[in-house]
Every structure is written in structure tokens, then in C-alpha cells.
Design a protein around this motif. Structure first.
Motif, PDB file in Angstrom:
ATOM      1  N   ARG A   1       0.855  -1.190   0.000  1.00  0.00           N
ATOM      2  CA  ARG A   1       0.000   0.000   0.000  1.00  0.00           C
ATOM      3  C   ARG A   1       0.886   1.234   0.000  1.00  0.00           C
ATOM      4  NH1 ARG A   1      -5.040  -0.364   4.222  1.00  0.00           N
ATOM      5  NH2 ARG A   1      -6.272  -1.895   3.086  1.00  0.00           N
TER       6      ARG A   1
ATOM      7  N   GLU B   1      -0.181   8.153  -2.781  1.00  0.00           N
ATOM      8  CA  GLU B   1       0.143   8.761  -4.067  1.00  0.00           C
ATOM      9  C   GLU B   1       1.428   9.565  -3.938  1.00  0.00           C
ATOM     10  OE1 GLU B   1      -3.042  11.044  -5.671  1.00  0.00           O
ATOM     11  OE2 GLU B   1      -1.990  11.460  -7.556  1.00  0.00           O
TER      12      GLU B   1
ATOM     13  N   ASP C   1      -5.001  -6.289 -14.110  1.00  0.00           N
ATOM     14  CA  ASP C   1      -6.146  -5.686 -13.426  1.00  0.00           C
ATOM     15  C   ASP C   1      -7.162  -6.776 -13.128  1.00  0.00           C
ATOM     16  OD1 ASP C   1      -5.357  -3.098 -15.544  1.00  0.00           O
ATOM     17  OD2 ASP C   1      -5.493  -2.795 -13.379  1.00  0.00           O
TER      18      ASP C   1
ATOM     19  N   PRO D   1      -2.947   6.691  -8.275  1.00  0.00           N
ATOM     20  CA  PRO D   1      -3.968   5.658  -8.010  1.00  0.00           C
ATOM     21  C   PRO D   1      -4.198   4.723  -9.191  1.00  0.00           C
ATOM     22  CG  PRO D   1      -4.678   7.750  -7.100  1.00  0.00           C
ATOM     23  CD  PRO D   1      -3.416   8.033  -7.864  1.00  0.00           C
TER      24      PRO D   1
ATOM     25  N   ASP E   1      -2.122   3.402 -10.980  1.00  0.00           N
ATOM     26  CA  ASP E   1      -1.091   2.358 -11.004  1.00  0.00           C
ATOM     27  C   ASP E   1      -1.489   1.156 -10.143  1.00  0.00           C
ATOM     28  OD1 ASP E   1       1.376   4.966 -10.920  1.00  0.00           O
ATOM     29  OD2 ASP E   1       0.671   3.827 -12.664  1.00  0.00           O
ATOM     30  N   SER E   2      -2.585   1.273  -9.431  1.00  0.00           N
ATOM     31  CA  SER E   2      -3.054   0.166  -8.596  1.00  0.00           C
ATOM     32  C   SER E   2      -3.403  -1.032  -9.480  1.00  0.00           C
ATOM     33  CB  SER E   2      -4.278   0.590  -7.776  1.00  0.00           C
ATOM     34  OG  SER E   2      -3.950   1.632  -6.881  1.00  0.00           O
TER      35      SER E   2
ATOM     36  N   LYS F   1       0.314  -7.246  -5.204  1.00  0.00           N
ATOM     37  CA  LYS F   1      -0.888  -6.422  -5.357  1.00  0.00           C
ATOM     38  C   LYS F   1      -0.592  -5.034  -4.819  1.00  0.00           C
ATOM     39  CE  LYS F   1      -5.854  -6.444  -4.550  1.00  0.00           C
ATOM     40  NZ  LYS F   1      -6.999  -7.196  -3.976  1.00  0.00           N
ATOM     41  N   LEU F   2      -0.572  -4.072  -5.723  1.00  0.00           N
ATOM     42  CA  LEU F   2      -0.246  -2.695  -5.371  1.00  0.00           C
ATOM     43  C   LEU F   2      -1.513  -1.873  -5.255  1.00  0.00           C
ATOM     44  CD1 LEU F   2       1.815  -0.364  -4.998  1.00  0.00           C
ATOM     45  CD2 LEU F   2       1.743  -0.064  -7.478  1.00  0.00           C
ATOM     46  N   ASN F   3      -1.625  -1.154  -4.148  1.00  0.00           N
ATOM     47  CA  ASN F   3      -2.756  -0.250  -3.933  1.00  0.00           C
ATOM     48  C   ASN F   3      -2.190   1.140  -3.650  1.00  0.00           C
ATOM     49  OD1 ASN F   3      -5.185   0.939  -3.377  1.00  0.00           O
ATOM     50  ND2 ASN F   3      -5.582  -0.190  -1.498  1.00  0.00           N
ATOM     51  N   VAL F   4      -2.489   2.082  -4.529  1.00  0.00           N
ATOM     52  CA  VAL F   4      -2.010   3.457  -4.361  1.00  0.00           C
ATOM     53  C   VAL F   4      -3.190   4.324  -3.961  1.00  0.00           C
ATOM     54  CG1 VAL F   4      -0.839   5.417  -5.421  1.00  0.00           C
ATOM     55  CG2 VAL F   4      -0.255   3.075  -6.119  1.00  0.00           C
ATOM     56  N   LYS F   5      -3.093   4.900  -2.791  1.00  0.00           N
ATOM     57  CA  LYS F   5      -4.198   5.724  -2.279  1.00  0.00           C
ATOM     58  C   LYS F   5      -3.948   7.199  -2.581  1.00  0.00           C
ATOM     59  CE  LYS F   5      -6.083   2.755   1.228  1.00  0.00           C
ATOM     60  NZ  LYS F   5      -7.415   2.635   0.683  1.00  0.00           N
TER      61      LYS F   5
END
Lengths: 112, 110
Positions: free
Chosen positions: B12, B15, B39, B80, B82-83, B105-109
Motif C-alpha cells: 500500500r 500517491e 487488473d 492511483p 497504477d493500482s 498487489k499494489l494499492n495506491v491511495k
């Protein structure tokens, strides 16, 4: 831009039925592959195909599975007597040697 | 046995917070190492191929590097969009198959 196309995008079938998943690889590619991805798991190799014959297959690819290149453009995966555990995303890929492999968008197979 | 291991399993980021994903491999006769983006519900989307140690490839905010035992995917100032799950795969020995890692698994907030 050339792409690998797969049809259908989603297939629902009754347990015990046969399904055929279809792929149109990129036209000048020589090697063709089927992979599957069970939900939440790793992408797994099933089979590779070159020069109109299977070049390698995994232990998953047993007698239930078969592949065919019926004409110059299509590449199919047939699954006989489907089981619940065959439910997965099935990806077709194609490549020239030493060039990146391109994957299709996948067919989601749901066996009920 | 040939293996491809990716770490971390999940990441995680805020940004703009840069980071790196790792792919380590133990295969003989490496022909190429590939990075893909996936995705949810979609097929792997090709990003990079690396063929030899020391090689680097860049695309927008992504840069992939390769050593003899591992590859890194550096993400600079992620957004985001890029998530996604980033998959590493190697082609070894012959052209007959790719070995995939389990992905990060990438999560960009925002």
C-alpha cells in the motif's frame, strides 16, 4: 496494435459438459500457449504449441484437455467432462521467439 | 526446481510515495524475465522484457532492472491508476513456457 483475442469472455457450463475456448493469436507469432488462473492463485502453465503440435504440457493438462489449431488463425482449448475445479480464468498467449509474449483478456469459465 | 518468488505480496502506497517490487528467480538457462500488469478479471498486460543482468527498461513511472538472481520494478511517484497486481514471469531453457510468480498487489491511495 496487434492483440490476442479470446472468445467467449465468460462461459458457464454444467459439470460433465464439454467446452471449447477459442483464441486468435497474433498473426505472425509461432508459439502458442494456454494458461489458467484459479481465483486468487498463481497463473499456471497448461500447454504450449508449436509447429502444429504440443511442445510441452504440465501435469494439469491430462486427457481431459486437448488443443487444436484447426486453421491458420484459431487456437482452441477443449475441456471434456468439466469438473467444478476447472472453474478459472483461461488465458491464451502467443509469442515469437525471443520476443515478449502477449496474453489475451481471458475466458472466465464457471462450472456449475 | 525452477522458481519465481515475488515480494511483497501486497503493498500500500500513498500517491507520490515511490517504492520497489521484487522478483527473485532460480531458473537455469534464463531466456527472459517479463513484467506484466494485471487488473482484476483481466489478462496480464505486457510491460517489460529483460534479457541480461544489468539491463534496465523504463516506461512512464515504471523502471525494471535485472540482476543475475532478481529483478526490481521501481515505481516513482505512483498514482492511483497504477493500482494493480504486478506479475513477474521468466522464460527459461526453451521457449515452451513461462514460470509466473504469485504477484504483488499494489494499492495506491490518493
Amino acid at each position: 496494435e496487434p492483440e490476442v483475442t479470446q472468445t467467449p469472455s465468460h462461459q458457464v457450463t454444467q459439470m460433465g459438459q464439454e467446452v471449447i475456448l477459442r483464441c486468435v493469436p497474433i498473426s505472425n507469432h509461432l508459439y502458442f500457449y494456454w494458461y489458467r488462473q484459479i481465483l486468487g492463485q498463481k497463473v499456471e502453465f497448461l500447454v504450449s504449441f508449436y509447429n502444429n503440435e504440443i511442445s510441452e504440457k504440465s501435469e494439469i493438462f491430462d486427457d481431459q484437455f486437448s488443443v487444436e489449431r484447426p486453421d491458420g488463425s484459431n487456437f482452441t482449448l477443449k475441456i471434456r467432462s468439466t469438473k467444478l475445479e476447472d472453474s478459472a480464468m483461461y488465458f491464451c498467449a502467443s509469442t515469437m521467439t525471443e520476443i515478449e509474449a502477449f496474453f489475451g483478456q481471458g475466458t472466465r469459465l464457471t462450472v456449475v | 526446481e525452477d522458481q519465481v518468488t515475488q515480494s511483497p505480496e501486497a503493498l500500500r502506497l500513498q500517491e507520490g510515495e515511490s517504492s520497489s517490487l521484487n522478483c527473485s528467480y532460480t531458473v537455469s538457462g534464463l531466456r527472459g524475465l517479463f513484467w506484466y500488469r494485471q487488473d482484476p478479471g483481466k489478462g496480464p498486460e505486457f510491460l517489460f522484457t529483460l534479457y541480461s543482468a544489468g539491463e534496465e527498461k523504463e516506461k512512464e513511472r515504471l523502471k525494471a532492472t535485472l540482476t543475475k538472481k532478481e529483478s526490481f520494478l521501481h515505481i516513482t511517484a505512483p498514482k492511483p491508476e497504477d493500482s494493480a497486481t504486478y506479475l513477474c514471469a521468466v522464460q527459461a531453457g526453451n521457449f515452451n513456457k513461462f514460470y509466473f510468480g504469485s504477484g504483488t498487489k499494489l494499492n495506491v491511495k490518493p
